[in-house]
Design a protein around this motif. Sequence first.
Motif, PDB file in Angstrom:
ATOM      1  N   ALA A 251      33.733  58.882 -20.355  1.00 18.33           N
ATOM      2  CA  ALA A 251      33.324  57.493 -20.648  1.00 18.33           C
ATOM      3  C   ALA A 251      34.498  56.639 -21.099  1.00 18.33           C
ATOM      4  O   ALA A 251      34.439  55.405 -21.054  1.00 18.33           O
ATOM      5  CB  ALA A 251      32.227  57.486 -21.719  1.00 18.33           C
ATOM      6  N   LEU A 256      35.501  54.472 -14.110  1.00 13.29           N
ATOM      7  CA  LEU A 256      35.225  55.771 -13.486  1.00 13.29           C
ATOM      8  C   LEU A 256      33.716  55.951 -13.356  1.00 13.29           C
ATOM      9  O   LEU A 256      32.971  55.631 -14.277  1.00 13.29           O
ATOM     10  CB  LEU A 256      35.794  56.900 -14.359  1.00 13.29           C
ATOM     11  CG  LEU A 256      35.616  58.310 -13.796  1.00 13.29           C
ATOM     12  CD1 LEU A 256      36.583  58.551 -12.633  1.00 13.29           C
ATOM     13  CD2 LEU A 256      35.824  59.370 -14.883  1.00 13.29           C
ATOM     14  N   ARG A 257      33.273  56.446 -12.191  1.00 11.13           N
ATOM     15  CA  ARG A 257      31.866  56.850 -12.059  1.00 11.13           C
ATOM     16  C   ARG A 257      31.813  58.364 -12.059  1.00 11.13           C
ATOM     17  O   ARG A 257      32.473  59.016 -11.251  1.00 11.13           O
ATOM     18  CB  ARG A 257      31.252  56.285 -10.783  1.00 11.13           C
ATOM     19  CG  ARG A 257      31.030  54.808 -10.934  1.00 11.13           C
ATOM     20  CD  ARG A 257      30.164  54.190  -9.879  1.00 11.13           C
ATOM     21  NE  ARG A 257      30.203  52.735 -10.104  1.00 11.13           N
ATOM     22  CZ  ARG A 257      30.087  51.830  -9.151  1.00 11.13           C
ATOM     23  NH1 ARG A 257      29.875  52.217  -7.895  1.00 11.13           N
ATOM     24  NH2 ARG A 257      30.133  50.548  -9.427  1.00 11.13           N
ATOM     25  N   TYR A 258      31.035  58.920 -12.988  1.00 11.38           N
ATOM     26  CA  TYR A 258      30.961  60.376 -13.128  1.00 11.38           C
ATOM     27  C   TYR A 258      29.502  60.772 -13.223  1.00 11.38           C
ATOM     28  O   TYR A 258      28.710  60.139 -13.917  1.00 11.38           O
ATOM     29  CB  TYR A 258      31.739  60.836 -14.375  1.00 11.38           C
ATOM     30  CG  TYR A 258      31.416  60.074 -15.634  1.00 11.38           C
ATOM     31  CD1 TYR A 258      32.024  58.847 -15.898  1.00 11.38           C
ATOM     32  CD2 TYR A 258      30.493  60.565 -16.549  1.00 11.38           C
ATOM     33  CE1 TYR A 258      31.708  58.130 -17.042  1.00 11.38           C
ATOM     34  CE2 TYR A 258      30.181  59.852 -17.703  1.00 11.38           C
ATOM     35  CZ  TYR A 258      30.784  58.638 -17.937  1.00 11.38           C
ATOM     36  OH  TYR A 258      30.477  57.918 -19.061  1.00 11.38           O
ATOM     37  N   THR A 259      29.142  61.809 -12.478  1.00 12.85           N
ATOM     38  CA  THR A 259      27.741  62.228 -12.391  1.00 12.85           C
ATOM     39  C   THR A 259      27.649  63.745 -12.406  1.00 12.85           C
ATOM     40  O   THR A 259      28.362  64.425 -11.668  1.00 12.85           O
ATOM     41  CB  THR A 259      27.105  61.718 -11.082  1.00 12.85           C
ATOM     42  OG1 THR A 259      27.294  60.303 -10.998  1.00 12.85           O
ATOM     43  CG2 THR A 259      25.612  62.044 -11.019  1.00 12.85           C
ATOM     44  N   ARG A 284      34.280  59.460  -9.116  1.00 10.56           N
ATOM     45  CA  ARG A 284      34.688  58.478  -8.107  1.00 10.56           C
ATOM     46  C   ARG A 284      35.464  57.334  -8.761  1.00 10.56           C
ATOM     47  O   ARG A 284      35.098  56.854  -9.838  1.00 10.56           O
ATOM     48  CB  ARG A 284      33.467  57.898  -7.389  1.00 10.56           C
ATOM     49  CG  ARG A 284      32.588  59.006  -6.811  1.00 10.56           C
ATOM     50  CD  ARG A 284      31.551  58.470  -5.879  1.00 10.56           C
ATOM     51  NE  ARG A 284      30.557  59.507  -5.591  1.00 10.56           N
ATOM     52  CZ  ARG A 284      29.828  59.555  -4.482  1.00 10.56           C
ATOM     53  NH1 ARG A 284      29.988  58.645  -3.544  1.00 10.56           N
ATOM     54  NH2 ARG A 284      28.943  60.503  -4.310  1.00 10.56           N
TER      55      ARG A 284
ATOM     56  N   ALA B 224      24.859  58.504  -6.850  1.00 13.64           N
ATOM     57  CA  ALA B 224      25.949  58.769  -7.793  1.00 13.64           C
ATOM     58  C   ALA B 224      27.168  57.904  -7.527  1.00 13.64           C
ATOM     59  O   ALA B 224      27.987  57.684  -8.412  1.00 13.64           O
ATOM     60  CB  ALA B 224      26.345  60.239  -7.723  1.00 13.64           C
ATOM     61  N   MET B 229      27.931  52.714 -14.136  1.00 13.07           N
ATOM     62  CA  MET B 229      27.577  53.518 -15.303  1.00 13.07           C
ATOM     63  C   MET B 229      26.598  52.781 -16.214  1.00 13.07           C
ATOM     64  O   MET B 229      25.705  53.402 -16.783  1.00 13.07           O
ATOM     65  CB  MET B 229      28.847  53.901 -16.092  1.00 13.07           C
ATOM     66  CG  MET B 229      29.848  54.760 -15.320  1.00 13.07           C
ATOM     67  SD  MET B 229      29.162  56.226 -14.469  1.00 13.07           S
ATOM     68  CE  MET B 229      28.644  57.234 -15.854  1.00 13.07           C
ATOM     69  N   ARG B 232      22.647  52.898 -15.296  1.00 12.98           N
ATOM     70  CA  ARG B 232      22.022  54.200 -15.089  1.00 12.98           C
ATOM     71  C   ARG B 232      20.991  54.532 -16.161  1.00 12.98           C
ATOM     72  O   ARG B 232      21.146  54.135 -17.313  1.00 12.98           O
ATOM     73  CB  ARG B 232      23.093  55.301 -15.109  1.00 12.98           C
ATOM     74  CG  ARG B 232      24.064  55.145 -13.969  1.00 12.98           C
ATOM     75  CD  ARG B 232      25.100  56.263 -13.951  1.00 12.98           C
ATOM     76  NE  ARG B 232      25.942  56.061 -12.782  1.00 12.98           N
ATOM     77  CZ  ARG B 232      26.567  57.031 -12.114  1.00 12.98           C
ATOM     78  NH1 ARG B 232      26.465  58.283 -12.519  1.00 12.98           N
ATOM     79  NH2 ARG B 232      27.285  56.752 -11.048  1.00 12.98           N
ATOM     80  N   ASP B 234      20.133  58.072 -16.834  1.00 11.11           N
ATOM     81  CA  ASP B 234      20.441  59.443 -16.428  1.00 11.11           C
ATOM     82  C   ASP B 234      19.679  60.421 -17.324  1.00 11.11           C
ATOM     83  O   ASP B 234      19.974  60.562 -18.517  1.00 11.11           O
ATOM     84  CB  ASP B 234      21.960  59.638 -16.557  1.00 11.11           C
ATOM     85  CG  ASP B 234      22.433  60.996 -16.080  1.00 11.11           C
ATOM     86  OD1 ASP B 234      21.666  61.976 -16.160  1.00 11.11           O
ATOM     87  OD2 ASP B 234      23.596  61.084 -15.625  1.00 11.11           O
ATOM     88  N   ARG B 237      21.855  63.179 -18.989  1.00 11.11           N
ATOM     89  CA  ARG B 237      22.723  62.738 -20.078  1.00 11.11           C
ATOM     90  C   ARG B 237      21.946  62.693 -21.390  1.00 11.11           C
ATOM     91  O   ARG B 237      22.435  63.136 -22.428  1.00 11.11           O
ATOM     92  CB  ARG B 237      23.308  61.365 -19.740  1.00 11.11           C
ATOM     93  CG  ARG B 237      24.414  60.977 -20.676  1.00 11.11           C
ATOM     94  CD  ARG B 237      25.191  59.786 -20.150  1.00 11.11           C
ATOM     95  NE  ARG B 237      26.375  59.611 -20.976  1.00 11.11           N
ATOM     96  CZ  ARG B 237      27.479  59.001 -20.577  1.00 11.11           C
ATOM     97  NH1 ARG B 237      27.556  58.511 -19.377  1.00 11.11           N
ATOM     98  NH2 ARG B 237      28.503  58.893 -21.378  1.00 11.11           N
TER      99      ARG B 237
END
Lengths: 399, 399
Positions: A251, A256-259, A284, B224, B229, B232, B234, B237
Amino acid sequence: MQDKKITDLLESFQAIGRTKNQGYTRTVYDQAWCQAQKQCVNIIKELGLVPWVDEIGNLYATADLTWPKEPVILVGSHLDTVVDGGLYDGLYGALAAVLSVSQIVKSGQRMGRPLVAVIFSEEEGSRFDATFTGSQYLLGRHLKDFEHLVDARGQTFGQIRQAAVAALSPFVQTASRLKIAQYLELHIEQGPILEKAGTDIGIVTTIVGQERFLIQLAGQANHAGTTPMDCRDDALRRAVGLLADLYRELAQIPDLRYTIGKVQLEPNVANVIPGLVTFALDLRHQDQSVLSEAVGVVAELVDRYRAKLERTTAVMPTQMDAGLQEEIAGACQSVGLTHQFLPSGAGHDAQVMGEQVPTAMIFVPSVGGVSHVPEETTTPADLENGQRVLTAVLAKLVG
Amino acid sequence: MQDKKITDLLESFQAIGRTKNQGYTRTVYDQAWCQAQKQCVNIIKELGLVPWVDEIGNLYATADLTWPKEPVILVGSHLDTVVDGGLYDGLYGALAAVLSVSQIVKSGQRMGRPLVAVIFSEEEGSRFDATFTGSQYLLGRHLKDFEHLVDARGQTFGQIRQAAVAALSPFVQTASRLKIAQYLELHIEQGPILEKAGTDIGIVTTIVGQERFLIQLAGQANHAGTTPMDCRDDALRRAVGLLADLYRELAQIPDLRYTIGKVQLEPNVANVIPGLVTFALDLRHQDQSVLSEAVGVVAELVDRYRAKLERTTAVMPTQMDAGLQEEIAGACQSVGLTHQFLPSGAGHDAQVMGEQVPTAMIFVPSVGGVSHVPEETTTPADLENGQRVLTAVLAKLVG
């Protein structure tokens, strides 16, 4: 079919590959895919164009029976879907390409370069462990690189490809590989940015780079009732620590996109302490140096937790052509639509094409930003806006 | 078969229900179970006892052809296994019971009370969504409570029970329900405590109470790559936050055993943000008030994370009989073995019996503390020690 709109063309696919969840499943060379391809051939002919197919199953539409030898302006997208996907991903851009080419041909405009629409055979990788096989083939990749691939039912790419292409051959011309001057692709955004901003058209600057990993933590499976807490090596308990650290550290990296989309436990039984946890991490970013920084953060954390890291995907960011982006912006102004520049978080055929030829992408808004699900949709007005812009850009490029 | 040892008896089951993972699968009424039951009947006869079967498939061994009307000393365990379990869970105590009864009968000792060995039909719940059906039936539960249950292949408990019991009937007497004065069960510990302490015999004080929950967090599944971010929801998470809090808070409760053994994501695909996470939480403690305190902690955390809580199991702790525990301690001393008192973290038939009759359990060490896996084992010396103690206790009780 003089005044057909893009919405009419899309409507004619509503019964093809429809699933019980009201989604669409057309994986490469399956029955629904063959049926959809046949419907594309019908549309190409009804719009006054000539249909062609190459040996991997890419479909093309040209103005006449001459297969171009000189470099072409290529425009298109893909025919296949994810499992239980929506109506618009791929198919929208493919049909819009055919429609725009037919409108320009019909307008009688003098064409300085040949204009070709392409409907790529496969992009999603939903049937075989390979993606972008259609565009890769067009750019010179050998068929034999894919022929040995086996799907979940044990059928090889080679066998079913031949059958599918043979079924279409009587109705179309036989295409060979093209020389490509420029490539354009119209696509739904698949995200919420345009809708939230109230912008009509998105112009893609970069298709993000992507790194994907499998991360595995091993412990010792044992009886949940009889094993004291201080005698446990609980793989999930450690994995939760690692996951929390990954979410927190990633974060910190801007944009950044993180999944973490997939988690699997073994044995995954309520009264057994987990012995093994495996999860997938997808990263990504449009800047390769930032992506590499993120990979470094992941590797350090994985190391700290004595976990194993396996890289399963690594795709570099692809820049879209600056001149073509300006052409699209100009076309938006000429037809009275607002536009904004944005990166694409999803992969596209334009990513493969963009590595070798000047390439650009046009996005239209996705309602609610959802995609790859049956609910995926774009308003009829936005669908038509995108196709109008595509026609305007192509008219400029071939002039 | 005068000098048969418990290890000889166990060895004769090594080919029955053996799996490709070198474990054992005998689920109630299946082919391996029927074969194992037939082998038990052979052993009962060879040891000079009389075999009986009741209508649910519990097998009994008595000294002679008289079915006891007065309250009996009952000793036994169960015949079924988990999927891919070990050789010793259940079967060890069942065969030791038959062997000990035969040794006491053979010794010519005068018996003040009838002595009966029982091999319960089912305890593990590996085939139907019900556990302890054999001991529950013996204590008066109606067959019709189970007859409608359906296994994974769609067969009903009623149908396959009748077929299995009918297959054995020609070789055995028909048993009716017993009156029970006391119940004793010998079992492998399935945990590491005795081995770590170097103690020969464990005497169970309490069988722990157990609460099991399904906890569910809902978010929004989405792409994704294309979902920013900050757009989302999620589910994983949030689940990681809840899991970390559960591990931390539950660790504060002394002697609580807590396990998250099962986690499931939807759609569980690497490039889709998780839309739903479901996990199972298993809590065990020998004191119901502590167990209730733990449930309160869980409910508060689940609430804070806006998750859903569903209770799937609730079993109260069962106290073992103090007098019988003393008898076992005395028997250990008389045969020269060390002992220690400990709670059982696993469920057993003794848990059901202990709610209605004075009950006790004898544990022998498990190598490495592992159980419910093919590697489950106990040394031959410990197997014989346990059976010797069982004989000594029974000799005292019937005297």
